[in-house]
Design an enzyme around this catalytic site. Sequence first.
Site, PDB file in Angstrom:
ATOM      1  NE  ARG A 179      -3.625   0.314   2.671  1.00 14.64           N
ATOM      2  CZ  ARG A 179      -4.045   0.481   3.674  1.00 14.64           C
ATOM      3  NH1 ARG A 179      -4.179  -0.391   4.691  1.00 14.64           N
ATOM      4  NH2 ARG A 179      -4.676   1.653   4.057  1.00 14.64           N
ATOM      5  CB  CYS A 238      -1.548   4.195   9.849  1.00 16.89           C
ATOM      6  SG  CYS A 238      -3.004   4.615  10.960  1.00 16.89           S
TER       7      CYS A 238
END
Length: 285
Positions: A179, A238
């Site tokens: 990601r 995050c």
Amino acid sequence: MNQNPFLVTPADLAPHLGRAGLSVVDASWYLPVQGRVAYAEFEAAHVPGAVFFDQDEVVEPGSNLPHTLPSPEIFAEAAGRLGISETDTIVVYDGMGLFSAPRVWWMFRTFGARDVRILDGGFPAWREAGLPIGTGPAGPRRAIFTPHFDAGAVASLSDMRGIVADGSRQIADARPADRFAGAVPEPRAGVRSGHMPGARNVPIVSLAESGRLKSPDALRAVFAAAGIDPEKPVVTSCGSGVTAAVISLALESLGSRDLKLYDGSWTEWGSADDTPVETGAASGR
């Protein structure tokens, strides 16, 4: 006994259950792909006397982002309903060992709680130790939580624009490597793939082993490999502000003190149409 001041072992916690001034908090939260329902699991089994902290509910009303930090007043009301005071010793845990509990550990400390710990190994370690298990809903008595908000612990989108532009802080991103690199789509619709320019990838799986935070030496090696210096200012990020706190916990365990957590995290940055995005592995500055 664990020497990390932010951790408490199941064996050390168990004799103190029920003591006045001790609050135990189940902070379990799961991604949709994990297929687990946190509150149902809490009712089925939890540390005796624990209360359930719902990370999807204790948020700023009306925010278009997940897990937006609430106002001090909203947080204090939620904590008070759970029977928690800022003067309590608060022990937080989750159902994966070390995943979502650090976010609630960080929230309580950001709102002024003085003594907040994480159960080392979480609920899995509690079960493995053969300790008593509670069931059913919690029944806390209302308490008063007086907040003392540390605004310096939180980074906003505006702050992050400046940090990315001038490199005044290291950026540590807790998302998985694929990601971070933009090799796979983000799980939330409308969010671009990739990372902030200058960010370094510190996947949370690299910080834990068997649901427990790694040793100080192992943590130092992880940060060194990622290009993060714990002695210099860091902002953690995050997907939505939850697992960034695992990096914050690891850094504070190594003595870092100049830390911020980007509350909007990648969901906010990647949703904006005017924020710079890079793909591939971190390239540094």
